[in-house]
Design a protein around this motif. Sequence first.
Motif, PDB file in Angstrom:
ATOM      1  N   MET A  63       0.829  -1.201   0.000  1.00 39.51           N
ATOM      2  CA  MET A  63       0.000   0.000   0.000  1.00 39.51           C
ATOM      3  C   MET A  63       0.862   1.249   0.000  1.00 39.51           C
ATOM      4  O   MET A  63       2.014   1.218   0.422  1.00 39.51           O
ATOM      5  CB  MET A  63      -0.906   0.021   1.240  1.00 39.51           C
ATOM      6  CG  MET A  63      -1.872  -1.141   1.340  1.00 39.51           C
ATOM      7  SD  MET A  63      -2.946  -1.025   2.807  1.00 39.51           S
ATOM      8  CE  MET A  63      -1.752  -1.377   4.121  1.00 39.51           C
ATOM      9  N   LYS A  64       0.280   2.334  -0.490  1.00 39.12           N
ATOM     10  CA  LYS A  64       0.907   3.644  -0.385  1.00 39.12           C
ATOM     11  C   LYS A  64       0.086   4.436   0.627  1.00 39.12           C
ATOM     12  O   LYS A  64      -1.004   4.915   0.322  1.00 39.12           O
ATOM     13  CB  LYS A  64       0.950   4.335  -1.752  1.00 39.12           C
ATOM     14  CG  LYS A  64       1.862   3.617  -2.736  1.00 39.12           C
ATOM     15  CD  LYS A  64       1.920   4.320  -4.076  1.00 39.12           C
ATOM     16  CE  LYS A  64       2.882   3.580  -5.008  1.00 39.12           C
ATOM     17  NZ  LYS A  64       2.966   4.223  -6.341  1.00 39.12           N
ATOM     18  N   LEU A  65       0.622   4.530   1.833  1.00 34.52           N
ATOM     19  CA  LEU A  65      -0.114   5.112   2.946  1.00 34.52           C
ATOM     20  C   LEU A  65       0.222   6.588   3.107  1.00 34.52           C
ATOM     21  O   LEU A  65       1.392   6.975   3.062  1.00 34.52           O
ATOM     22  CB  LEU A  65       0.229   4.371   4.249  1.00 34.52           C
ATOM     23  CG  LEU A  65       0.023   2.855   4.236  1.00 34.52           C
ATOM     24  CD1 LEU A  65       0.537   2.246   5.538  1.00 34.52           C
ATOM     25  CD2 LEU A  65      -1.438   2.502   4.031  1.00 34.52           C
ATOM     26  N   ALA A  70      -3.134   8.048  10.329  1.00 35.50           N
ATOM     27  CA  ALA A  70      -3.539   6.754   9.787  1.00 35.50           C
ATOM     28  C   ALA A  70      -2.340   5.805   9.713  1.00 35.50           C
ATOM     29  O   ALA A  70      -2.453   4.614  10.040  1.00 35.50           O
ATOM     30  CB  ALA A  70      -4.158   6.938   8.404  1.00 35.50           C
ATOM     31  N   ILE A  71      -1.203   6.331   9.288  1.00 37.20           N
ATOM     32  CA  ILE A  71       0.009   5.509   9.196  1.00 37.20           C
ATOM     33  C   ILE A  71       0.424   5.015  10.580  1.00 37.20           C
ATOM     34  O   ILE A  71       0.716   3.826  10.779  1.00 37.20           O
ATOM     35  CB  ILE A  71       1.152   6.316   8.556  1.00 37.20           C
ATOM     36  CG1 ILE A  71       0.786   6.711   7.120  1.00 37.20           C
ATOM     37  CG2 ILE A  71       2.451   5.502   8.560  1.00 37.20           C
ATOM     38  CD1 ILE A  71       1.708   7.759   6.516  1.00 37.20           C
ATOM     39  N   TYR A  74      -1.902   2.326  11.846  1.00 38.00           N
ATOM     40  CA  TYR A  74      -1.694   1.061  11.137  1.00 38.00           C
ATOM     41  C   TYR A  74      -0.477   0.330  11.703  1.00 38.00           C
ATOM     42  O   TYR A  74      -0.544  -0.876  11.998  1.00 38.00           O
ATOM     43  CB  TYR A  74      -1.506   1.320   9.645  1.00 38.00           C
ATOM     44  CG  TYR A  74      -1.288   0.053   8.851  1.00 38.00           C
ATOM     45  CD1 TYR A  74      -2.364  -0.765   8.520  1.00 38.00           C
ATOM     46  CD2 TYR A  74      -0.013  -0.325   8.443  1.00 38.00           C
ATOM     47  CE1 TYR A  74      -2.169  -1.934   7.805  1.00 38.00           C
ATOM     48  CE2 TYR A  74       0.188  -1.495   7.722  1.00 38.00           C
ATOM     49  CZ  TYR A  74      -0.891  -2.301   7.409  1.00 38.00           C
ATOM     50  OH  TYR A  74      -0.694  -3.465   6.706  1.00 38.00           O
TER      51      TYR A  74
END
Length: 223
Positions: A63-65, A70-71, A74
């Motif tokens: 994924m490209k976070l 949010a990062i 995660y």
Amino acid sequence: MSGKVVLYYFNGRGKMESIRWLLAVAGVEFEEVYLTTREQYQKLVDDGALMFNQVPMVEMDGMKLIQSKAILNYIAGKYNLYGKNIKERVMIDMYSEGARDMMDMILILPFTPADKKQSQLDKIEKKAKENSLPAYEKALAHSQYLVGNELSCADVHLLEMTLMLEELFPTILSTFPKIQEFQKRMKAIPAISKFLQPGSQRKPPADEVYIKTVMTVLSHLFI
């Protein structure tokens, strides 16, 4: 996209530093691509890599976070740094947000006009002494960690925040003994001890080169 974790940001702290901290504590190796030109940033935008045309961006697990919170959530969730249940997670979020609010004030300091820097420093010190640090001191009164008696991302953010505060105000923790004890315990964790050593991927405070690079690459934000 390779299986490696790759960070896209500037060669400095900013919004990426807390992500570096959390990956280091989780024992995750990562590579970095430093943005130094407007063209590099524009290529990421044109390629559709940046959902909201913002960095930091992290390539991870296919994924490209983007969006730093949010990062961080995660990474914390994947590596067991996000509590055991929803009630622990909301407490972790509250303590984490408190630390990030404080760090955000510090991160904008290098971009503050010279005639307003002292005022910003005063605001940082006042908020830390009167609001932030007392809340964490109270939370650590009967536990080694902030939530659930085990290490979480909130503890990592608190350590990062207090170290940043000490860079500005060396004696600021003098009246917060529980936080001082907490710092010592955290620094003894092998992954953290390693990250604090010279030559690690931890970044120093912003210098003129970093400031100029950010303003050049993200010129549209400074018009």
